[in-house]
Design an enzyme around this catalytic site. Structure first.
Site, PDB file in Angstrom:
ATOM      1  N   ARG A  77      59.600  -2.594 -71.888  1.00 37.69           N
ATOM      2  CA  ARG A  77      60.773  -3.163 -71.697  1.00 37.69           C
ATOM      3  C   ARG A  77      61.033  -4.532 -72.352  1.00 37.69           C
ATOM      4  O   ARG A  77      60.409  -5.533 -71.728  1.00 37.69           O
ATOM      5  CB  ARG A  77      60.845  -3.246 -70.089  1.00 37.69           C
ATOM      6  CG  ARG A  77      62.289  -3.681 -69.739  1.00 37.69           C
ATOM      7  CD  ARG A  77      62.588  -3.800 -68.028  1.00 37.69           C
ATOM      8  NE  ARG A  77      63.921  -4.398 -67.788  1.00 37.69           N
ATOM      9  CZ  ARG A  77      64.271  -5.724 -67.453  1.00 37.69           C
ATOM     10  NH1 ARG A  77      63.167  -6.335 -67.127  1.00 37.69           N
ATOM     11  NH2 ARG A  77      65.295  -6.083 -67.155  1.00 37.69           N
ATOM     12  N   HIS A 121      69.773  -9.914 -71.723  1.00 35.75           N
ATOM     13  CA  HIS A 121      68.991 -10.562 -70.873  1.00 35.75           C
ATOM     14  C   HIS A 121      69.355 -12.245 -70.882  1.00 35.75           C
ATOM     15  O   HIS A 121      68.535 -12.978 -71.514  1.00 35.75           O
ATOM     16  CB  HIS A 121      67.490 -10.266 -71.072  1.00 35.75           C
ATOM     17  CG  HIS A 121      66.591 -10.818 -69.716  1.00 35.75           C
ATOM     18  ND1 HIS A 121      65.713  -9.850 -69.375  1.00 35.75           N
ATOM     19  CD2 HIS A 121      66.360 -11.902 -69.378  1.00 35.75           C
ATOM     20  CE1 HIS A 121      65.124 -10.498 -68.544  1.00 35.75           C
ATOM     21  NE2 HIS A 121      65.516 -11.782 -68.269  1.00 35.75           N
ATOM     22  N   GLU A 166      69.894  -8.476 -64.161  1.00 38.87           N
ATOM     23  CA  GLU A 166      70.207  -9.601 -63.242  1.00 38.87           C
ATOM     24  C   GLU A 166      71.421 -10.056 -63.367  1.00 38.87           C
ATOM     25  O   GLU A 166      71.359 -11.321 -63.291  1.00 38.87           O
ATOM     26  CB  GLU A 166      68.856 -10.436 -62.940  1.00 38.87           C
ATOM     27  CG  GLU A 166      67.655  -9.921 -62.466  1.00 38.87           C
ATOM     28  CD  GLU A 166      66.590 -10.838 -62.228  1.00 38.87           C
ATOM     29  OE1 GLU A 166      66.909 -12.145 -62.557  1.00 38.87           O
ATOM     30  OE2 GLU A 166      65.627 -10.567 -61.813  1.00 38.87           O
ATOM     31  N   ASN A 294      64.506  -5.761 -59.720  1.00 45.90           N
ATOM     32  CA  ASN A 294      63.314  -6.433 -59.920  1.00 45.90           C
ATOM     33  C   ASN A 294      62.856  -7.166 -58.519  1.00 45.90           C
ATOM     34  O   ASN A 294      63.907  -7.441 -57.848  1.00 45.90           O
ATOM     35  CB  ASN A 294      64.000  -7.686 -60.851  1.00 45.90           C
ATOM     36  CG  ASN A 294      64.284  -7.319 -62.171  1.00 45.90           C
ATOM     37  OD1 ASN A 294      63.652  -6.083 -62.571  1.00 45.90           O
ATOM     38  ND2 ASN A 294      64.617  -8.197 -63.061  1.00 45.90           N
ATOM     39  N   TYR A 296      60.711 -10.115 -56.303  1.00 49.47           N
ATOM     40  CA  TYR A 296      59.769 -11.034 -56.572  1.00 49.47           C
ATOM     41  C   TYR A 296      59.289 -11.602 -55.129  1.00 49.47           C
ATOM     42  O   TYR A 296      58.303 -11.897 -54.736  1.00 49.47           O
ATOM     43  CB  TYR A 296      60.016 -12.458 -57.515  1.00 49.47           C
ATOM     44  CG  TYR A 296      59.980 -11.963 -58.885  1.00 49.47           C
ATOM     45  CD1 TYR A 296      58.849 -12.137 -59.529  1.00 49.47           C
ATOM     46  CD2 TYR A 296      61.160 -11.391 -59.459  1.00 49.47           C
ATOM     47  CE1 TYR A 296      58.714 -11.745 -60.770  1.00 49.47           C
ATOM     48  CE2 TYR A 296      61.326 -11.211 -60.739  1.00 49.47           C
ATOM     49  CZ  TYR A 296      59.860 -11.251 -61.356  1.00 49.47           C
ATOM     50  OH  TYR A 296      60.004 -10.908 -62.832  1.00 49.47           O
ATOM     51  N   GLU A 371      60.860  -5.008 -62.750  1.00 44.44           N
ATOM     52  CA  GLU A 371      60.128  -6.552 -62.843  1.00 44.44           C
ATOM     53  C   GLU A 371      59.214  -6.657 -61.675  1.00 44.44           C
ATOM     54  O   GLU A 371      60.057  -6.516 -60.457  1.00 44.44           O
ATOM     55  CB  GLU A 371      61.058  -7.621 -62.952  1.00 44.44           C
ATOM     56  CG  GLU A 371      61.602  -7.922 -64.527  1.00 44.44           C
ATOM     57  CD  GLU A 371      62.214  -9.079 -64.760  1.00 44.44           C
ATOM     58  OE1 GLU A 371      62.026 -10.186 -64.184  1.00 44.44           O
ATOM     59  OE2 GLU A 371      63.262  -8.936 -65.712  1.00 44.44           O
TER      60      GLU A 371
HETATM   61  C1  GBH Z   1      63.607 -12.942 -63.494  1.00 44.79           C
HETATM   62  O1  GBH Z   1      64.577 -13.660 -62.576  1.00 44.79           O
HETATM   63  C2  GBH Z   1      64.006 -12.696 -64.607  1.00 44.79           C
HETATM   64  O2  GBH Z   1      64.565 -11.339 -65.229  1.00 44.79           O
HETATM   65  C3  GBH Z   1      62.884 -13.123 -65.768  1.00 44.79           C
HETATM   66  O3  GBH Z   1      63.630 -13.271 -66.813  1.00 44.79           O
HETATM   67  C4  GBH Z   1      62.136 -14.197 -65.084  1.00 44.79           C
HETATM   68  O4  GBH Z   1      61.324 -14.680 -66.035  1.00 44.79           O
HETATM   69  C5  GBH Z   1      61.503 -13.676 -63.976  1.00 44.79           C
HETATM   70  O5  GBH Z   1      62.312 -13.260 -63.140  1.00 44.79           O
HETATM   71  C6  GBH Z   1      60.594 -14.877 -63.449  1.00 44.79           C
HETATM   72  O6  GBH Z   1      61.227 -15.796 -62.864  1.00 44.79           O
HETATM   73  O7  GBH Z   1      65.906 -18.662 -54.204  1.00 44.79           O
HETATM   74  O8  GBH Z   1      63.800 -19.678 -53.744  1.00 44.79           O
HETATM   75  O9  GBH Z   1      64.766 -17.750 -52.893  1.00 44.79           O
HETATM   76  C7  GBH Z   1      64.169 -13.786 -61.459  1.00 44.79           C
HETATM   77  C8  GBH Z   1      65.302 -14.343 -60.763  1.00 44.79           C
HETATM   78  C9  GBH Z   1      66.445 -15.641 -58.853  1.00 44.79           C
HETATM   79  C10 GBH Z   1      64.070 -14.836 -58.651  1.00 44.79           C
HETATM   80  C11 GBH Z   1      66.241 -15.997 -57.509  1.00 44.79           C
HETATM   81  C12 GBH Z   1      63.827 -15.255 -57.224  1.00 44.79           C
HETATM   82  C13 GBH Z   1      65.190 -16.536 -55.287  1.00 44.79           C
HETATM   83  C14 GBH Z   1      63.987 -17.626 -55.468  1.00 44.79           C
HETATM   84  N1  GBH Z   1      64.837 -15.092 -59.040  1.00 44.79           N
HETATM   85  N2  GBH Z   1      64.965 -16.104 -57.093  1.00 44.79           N
HETATM   86  S1  GBH Z   1      64.654 -18.388 -53.750  1.00 44.79           S
END
Ligand code: GBH
Length: 466
Positions: A77, A121, A166, A294, A296, A371
């Site tokens: 991707r 992106h 996103e 995605n 995290y 992701e």
């Molecule tokens: C992605 O974004 C992106 O697509 C990518 O480009 C990037 O490198 C990757 O993730 C790693 O960051 O506010 O403390 O609860 C992730 C976007 C947005 C992830 C807000 C976590 C909340 C953290 N994110 N987020 S918090």
């Protein structure tokens, strides 16, 4: 011990994005994007880092494709840089830019790897931002033309077309909190951006249907798993509000055909949503072959009583402006940990919950994890090995969470690990490393971390012991 056995046709892949890896920022006719402007503005990124060189993938792509093949991955991707293929965001296309992606796609196909291309992106051509960017409807129309250009050129050689990565980040981090490009802090502009990104998704999706009928169509959302601090009605209402802004602002028009009424009511003090024209919601709801997810970390909220000191663990970063438009009555609470190097709470159970809630809400919608991954402070041993056990542990637990959701009926077709390479982590520059392959930014030498070997074995066997 549980063992998750993934089917043979489950897709194991990895992901990157153009501005984060390519470099070659002024080469072969590429125009400036909002991220060039933003990263070159003093004080915007950590250490003043920019994507000028990044991981130099623009020149080293054959080597990088070799790593993808050696990892044994079935799909890759990547994203297409709009200003590389259409420098001003409208009008003439830049053949050299198109040729770059054409070679990349052919290179993947030659190596037996499916190309999964993201159209956007986050790197909007600067000229379009100068004309109000995503706050303007015109940008959605320009996006349709850009999509027609790249889908016309790459068409069915691309296995899956993803319109946006996103849009939550583009709209709220770009236009409300300002911690992403273009760095604006206007709640009204952020909500207009939400709509114009959605509209652009629908318009571009229809272009894919027409010009590349056998390709899959998708969009990637960063859906939030939001938990209430207590079981009180007020805390549940805080969850509802944030769910509307974070998730349903996109899922609503894309999958249900309309914006949720509570979102419009909650944000009435900011905008009357008159930028939504008759017929727009119908345009946006183009059926998706696959919904990209995605994930995290999770989010913990409670209703603010208006009196006590307000906690704000919502990733405002250096900005004092909130990404959460018209939600001043919601507090974001620190999570119990443990955390990654981003300060994000590690919560694999929330990943399973998210996938199960999508199963319940959209039972016929295939899903793809586009992701998932983690930044940690990797240590290079004297013998050159990189023993990134915490990353492996994060990946194992999150892929197990996907396996568990699949066993419970979530239709997840594949998993793309973020990221193939260490890269430009937006506002955090090169300080945070998400790669399973280390990049030495002085020499551009790539070195497999232990996690790369681990992922190679998983992709080969499809079996995960947990
Ligand atoms: C992605 O974004 C992106 O697509 C990518 O480009 C990037 O490198 C990757 O993730 C790693 O960051 O506010 O403390 O609860 C992730 C976007 C947005 C992830 C807000 C976590 C909340 C953290 N994110 N987020 S918090």
């Amino acid at each position: 011990m549980t063992e998750y056995v993934f089917p043979k046709d489950f897709v194991w892949g990895s992901a990157t994005a153009a501005y984060q890896i390519e470099g070659g920022a002024t080469e072969d006719g590429r125009g400036p994007s909002i991220w060039d402007t933003y990263s070159h503005t003093p004080g915007r990124t950590l250490n003043g880092d920019t994507g000028d060189v990044a991981a130099d993938h623009y020149h080293r792509w054959p080597e990088d494709l070799g790593h993808i093949k050696d990892l044994g991955l079935g799909a890759y991707r990547f994203s297409i840089s709009w200003p590389r293929v259409q420098p001003g965001g409208s009008g003439a296309f830049n053949q050299a830019g198109i040729d770059f992606y054409s070679r990349l796609v052919d290179g993947l196909l030659e190596r037996g790897v499916r190309p999964v291309a993201t159209m956007y992106h986050w790197d909007l051509p600067q000229e379009l931002e100068d004309a109000d960017g995503w706050a303007s409807r015109e940008t959605a129309l320009r996006f349709r033309d850009y999509a027609a250009g790249i889908v016309g050129a790459l068409g069915d050689r691309v296995h899956t077309w993803t319109t946006f990565n996103e849009p939550w980040c583009s709209a709220y981090l770009g236009y409300a909190s300002g911690v992403h490009a273009p760095g604006r802090t206007s709640p009204a502009a952020a909500l207009a951006a939400v709509h114009h990104l959605n509209l652009a998704h629908g318009l571009a999706g229809r272009v894919v249907r027409e010009l590349a009928p056998s390709a899959d169509l998708s969009v990637t959302l960063n859906l939030h798993v939001i938990r209430p601090a207590t079981d009180s009605a007020a805390d549940h209402d805080a969850v509802r509000r944030i769910d509307a802004l974070a998730n349903r602002a996109f899922l609503g028009p894309m999958l249900d055909g309309a914006y949720p009424a509570d979102l419009l009511a909650d944000t009435a003090s900011v905008t009357d949503w008159s930028f939504v024209h008759d017929g727009d919601e119908k345009q946006i709801a183009v059926p998706l072959d696959v919904l990209g997810v995605n994930y995290y970390s999770s989010t913990l909220v409670r209703a603010w009583d208006g009196v006590s000191e307000r906690s704000s663990a919502d990733g405002h970063g250096a900005s004092t402006a909130s990404p959460w438009v018209a939600a001043d009555n919601v507090e974001f609470l620190p999570q119990p940990g443990p955390y990654t190097a981003m300060g994000w709470n590690i919560d694999p159970e929330a990943f399973t919950e998210l996938l199960l809630s999508l199963r319940d809400r959209y039972p016929n919608q295939p899903l793809m994890i586009t992701e998932n991954g983690a930044a940690f402070d990797d240590v290079v041993s004297p013998d050159g090995t990189i023993q990134d056990d915490r990353r492996i542990d994060y990946l194992r637990r999150h892929i197990a969470a996907v396996g568990s959701a699949r066993e419970q009926g979530a239709d997840v077709r594949g998993y793309f690990l973020w990221s193939l390479l260490d890269n430009f982590e937006w506002g955090y520059g090169y300080d945070r490393r998400f790669g399973i392959i280390r990049v030495d930014y002085d020499t551009q030498v790539r070195t497999w971390k232990q996690s790369a070997h681990w992922y190679q074995a998983l992709a080969a066997s499809g079996r995960l012991a947990q």
